[in-house]
Design an enzyme around this catalytic site. Structure first.
Site, PDB file in Angstrom:
ATOM      1  N   TYR A  60      68.481 103.377  10.717  1.00 11.68           N
ATOM      2  CA  TYR A  60      68.484 102.380   9.632  1.00 11.68           C
ATOM      3  C   TYR A  60      69.894 102.300   9.028  1.00 11.68           C
ATOM      4  O   TYR A  60      70.453 101.213   8.861  1.00 11.68           O
ATOM      5  CB  TYR A  60      67.451 102.806   8.588  1.00 11.68           C
ATOM      6  CG  TYR A  60      67.369 101.949   7.347  1.00 11.68           C
ATOM      7  CD1 TYR A  60      66.987 100.616   7.398  1.00 11.68           C
ATOM      8  CD2 TYR A  60      67.631 102.508   6.082  1.00 11.68           C
ATOM      9  CE1 TYR A  60      66.879  99.851   6.241  1.00 11.68           C
ATOM     10  CE2 TYR A  60      67.515 101.752   4.927  1.00 11.68           C
ATOM     11  CZ  TYR A  60      67.150 100.427   5.008  1.00 11.68           C
ATOM     12  OH  TYR A  60      67.040  99.681   3.854  1.00 11.68           O
ATOM     13  N   GLY A  78      61.405  86.821   5.560  1.00 12.72           N
ATOM     14  CA  GLY A  78      60.925  88.169   5.246  1.00 12.72           C
ATOM     15  C   GLY A  78      60.294  88.141   3.856  1.00 12.72           C
ATOM     16  O   GLY A  78      60.337  89.118   3.114  1.00 12.72           O
ATOM     17  N   GLY A 105      57.549  90.763   2.313  1.00 11.26           N
ATOM     18  CA  GLY A 105      57.862  92.157   1.990  1.00 11.26           C
ATOM     19  C   GLY A 105      57.960  92.385   0.493  1.00 11.26           C
ATOM     20  O   GLY A 105      57.864  91.458  -0.318  1.00 11.26           O
ATOM     21  N   GLN A 106      58.179  93.656   0.138  1.00  6.21           N
ATOM     22  CA  GLN A 106      58.223  94.077  -1.268  1.00  6.21           C
ATOM     23  C   GLN A 106      59.272  93.287  -2.048  1.00  6.21           C
ATOM     24  O   GLN A 106      58.997  92.727  -3.104  1.00  6.21           O
ATOM     25  CB  GLN A 106      58.534  95.580  -1.292  1.00  6.21           C
ATOM     26  CG  GLN A 106      58.450  96.223  -2.650  1.00  6.21           C
ATOM     27  CD  GLN A 106      59.257  97.516  -2.721  1.00  6.21           C
ATOM     28  OE1 GLN A 106      60.126  97.773  -1.900  1.00  6.21           O
ATOM     29  NE2 GLN A 106      58.964  98.328  -3.712  1.00  6.21           N
ATOM     30  N   LEU A 107      60.482  93.198  -1.505  1.00  7.11           N
ATOM     31  CA  LEU A 107      61.561  92.466  -2.178  1.00  7.11           C
ATOM     32  C   LEU A 107      61.350  90.959  -2.083  1.00  7.11           C
ATOM     33  O   LEU A 107      61.653  90.214  -3.022  1.00  7.11           O
ATOM     34  CB  LEU A 107      62.906  92.865  -1.555  1.00  7.11           C
ATOM     35  CG  LEU A 107      64.144  92.171  -2.095  1.00  7.11           C
ATOM     36  CD1 LEU A 107      64.335  92.451  -3.585  1.00  7.11           C
ATOM     37  CD2 LEU A 107      65.390  92.630  -1.316  1.00  7.11           C
ATOM     38  N   LYS A 155      72.591  99.257   9.076  1.00  6.61           N
ATOM     39  CA  LYS A 155      73.111  98.678   7.829  1.00  6.61           C
ATOM     40  C   LYS A 155      74.655  98.699   7.826  1.00  6.61           C
ATOM     41  O   LYS A 155      75.289  97.736   7.387  1.00  6.61           O
ATOM     42  CB  LYS A 155      72.549  99.404   6.606  1.00  6.61           C
ATOM     43  CG  LYS A 155      71.069  99.120   6.359  1.00  6.61           C
ATOM     44  CD  LYS A 155      70.807  97.640   6.057  1.00  6.61           C
ATOM     45  CE  LYS A 155      69.356  97.329   5.805  1.00  6.61           C
ATOM     46  NZ  LYS A 155      69.079  95.884   5.709  1.00  6.61           N
ATOM     47  N   ASP A 178      59.218  83.985  13.428  1.00  2.00           N
ATOM     48  CA  ASP A 178      59.706  85.274  13.906  1.00  2.00           C
ATOM     49  C   ASP A 178      61.230  85.255  13.771  1.00  2.00           C
ATOM     50  O   ASP A 178      61.917  84.527  14.487  1.00  2.00           O
ATOM     51  CB  ASP A 178      59.280  85.448  15.375  1.00  2.00           C
ATOM     52  CG  ASP A 178      59.868  86.703  16.005  1.00  2.00           C
ATOM     53  OD1 ASP A 178      60.586  87.452  15.307  1.00  2.00           O
ATOM     54  OD2 ASP A 178      59.613  86.919  17.201  1.00  2.00           O
TER      55      ASP A 178
HETATM   56  C1  AKB Z   1      64.353 103.407   2.285  1.00  2.00           C
HETATM   57  O1  AKB Z   1      63.913 104.378   1.668  1.00  2.00           O
HETATM   58  O2  AKB Z   1      64.454 103.368   3.518  1.00  2.00           O
HETATM   59  C2  AKB Z   1      64.821 102.212   1.494  1.00  2.00           C
HETATM   60  C3  AKB Z   1      66.286 102.229   1.223  1.00  2.00           C
HETATM   61  C4  AKB Z   1      66.842 103.247   0.312  1.00  2.00           C
HETATM   62  O3  AKB Z   1      67.003 101.431   1.728  1.00  2.00           O
HETATM   63  N1  AKB Z   1      64.095 102.122   0.260  1.00  2.00           N
END
Ligand code: AKB
Length: 316
Positions: free
Chosen positions: A142, A8, A11-13, A146, A52
């Site tokens: 999300y 990954g 990506g930004q990170l 997590k 992938d």
């Molecule tokens: C988001 O906004 O979805 C992320 C996060 C806080 O994990 N930057």
């Protein structure tokens, strides 16, 4: 000589970690994996492997080829995008992690890093200084992924001794690349709008406070956690991490205090509901006592650091 694998990496990170790991270990020791190329000139200094991360065999082949001492599994679909495609978000946020944990269980990766988020908390959690061990009842897919991922990390650690480490990142603000699909992204956009002299169309309410952090601090936290003595780590789900906290109105006011004006047009949308379900700030005392975490930037410091970064002549 050890290798360091970022999956990954585009990506930004990923780009920020690439730069930090290249600096720490040498670019030849860093391997970049992603489905798309890494859009930064220094990516050419390291090996790039197109892959992938949802493909179990491709991940196993990559790990056998690289034999990493550490693997940073960063692949994720962020909060706002995840709400548009919940099952796709679930697959993308869980499968790569489970592949990494299985490879670590088989002894093919000694140490794994996986990012969690403030999104693990739901609307019933205390808003200010949200405790590390508060109940986790998120209302986004999300956040659900997590929380599940954190529990998988703890499970593999307790059951198989896998050395997997994780941080609950707040909104991450850098100047090298833009995030995509998150709820905290407005803050990054605010900086670009301000320096380019265009108005910001803000999808949050002016008073919606969220925890934020510079990329610099987030990368330092990540490397400090990865370097910490494993026996000192009392949290094997994911550590709360606090940088600073501000609302859009407070960000605008701090920008103005530092000589940059920004016009904002507020039009809250569904991302406001997501933001409202998250904490304002987190209690990160476990990170402080276990591995010595200290944030370097308060809100004025963050604003100054990002403005300075954006004014550099060449932004990769
Ligand atoms: C988001 O906004 O979805 C992320 C996060 C806080 O994990 N930057």
């Amino acid at each position: 000589m050890s290798n360091y694998l970022i999956v990954g990496a585009a990506g930004q990170l990923g780009i920020e970690l690439m730069l930090a790991l290249q600096k720490k270990h040498g670019p030849e020791r860093v391997v970049l994996g992603d489905i798309r190329p890494v859009d930064h000139p220094d990516a050419a200094l390291s090996t790039f492997v197109q892959c992938d991360a949802t493909d179990k065999k491709a991940m196993a082949d990559l790990v056998d080829q690289v034999q990493p001492a550490e693997m940073y599994m960063l692949v994720a679909m962020l909060s706002a995008k995840g709400e548009a495609s919940p099952l796709q978000a679930w697959g993308l946020n869980m499968d790569p992690l489970l592949h990494a944990l299985e490879l670590a269980k088989d002894g093919r990766v000694p140490k794994v890093f996986w990012p969690s988020s403030i999104a693990v908390f739901g609307p019933d959690a205390p808003k200010d200084a949200t405790p590390q061990n508060n109940g986790l009842r998120p209302t986004t897919v999300y956040g659900v992924s997590k929380v599940s991922g954190e529990l998988w990390c703890q499970y593999y650690h307790q059951k198989y001794g896998v050395d997997v480490r994780s941080l609950r990142y707040p909104g991450l603000i850098g100047f090298r690349s833009k995030p995509g699909g998150g709820t905290t992204d407005y803050a990054v956009e605010a900086f670009h709008s301000a320096v380019e002299g265009r108005p910001l169309h803000c999808y949050l309410e002016s008073t919606e406070t969220l925890p934020m952090m510079t990329m610099e601090d987030a990368v330092r936290a990540t490397l400090e956690l990865m370097a910490a003595d494993g026996d000192a780590l009392s949290v094997r789900t994911s550590y709360n991490l606090q940088g600073c906290s501000f609302s859009p109105a407070e960000l605008v006011s701090e920008l103005r205090a530092q000589g940059v004006s920004l016009d904002v047009m507020y039009a809250p949308d569904t991302r406001q509901d997501i933001a409202a379900s998250w904490p304002n700030s987190l209690d990160d005392s476990a990170a402080r006592s276990d591995w010595g975490w200290r944030s370097a930037h308060d809100t004025p410091g963050l604003v100054g650091a990002i403005l300075a970064g954006l004014s550099q002549p060449a932004i990769g």
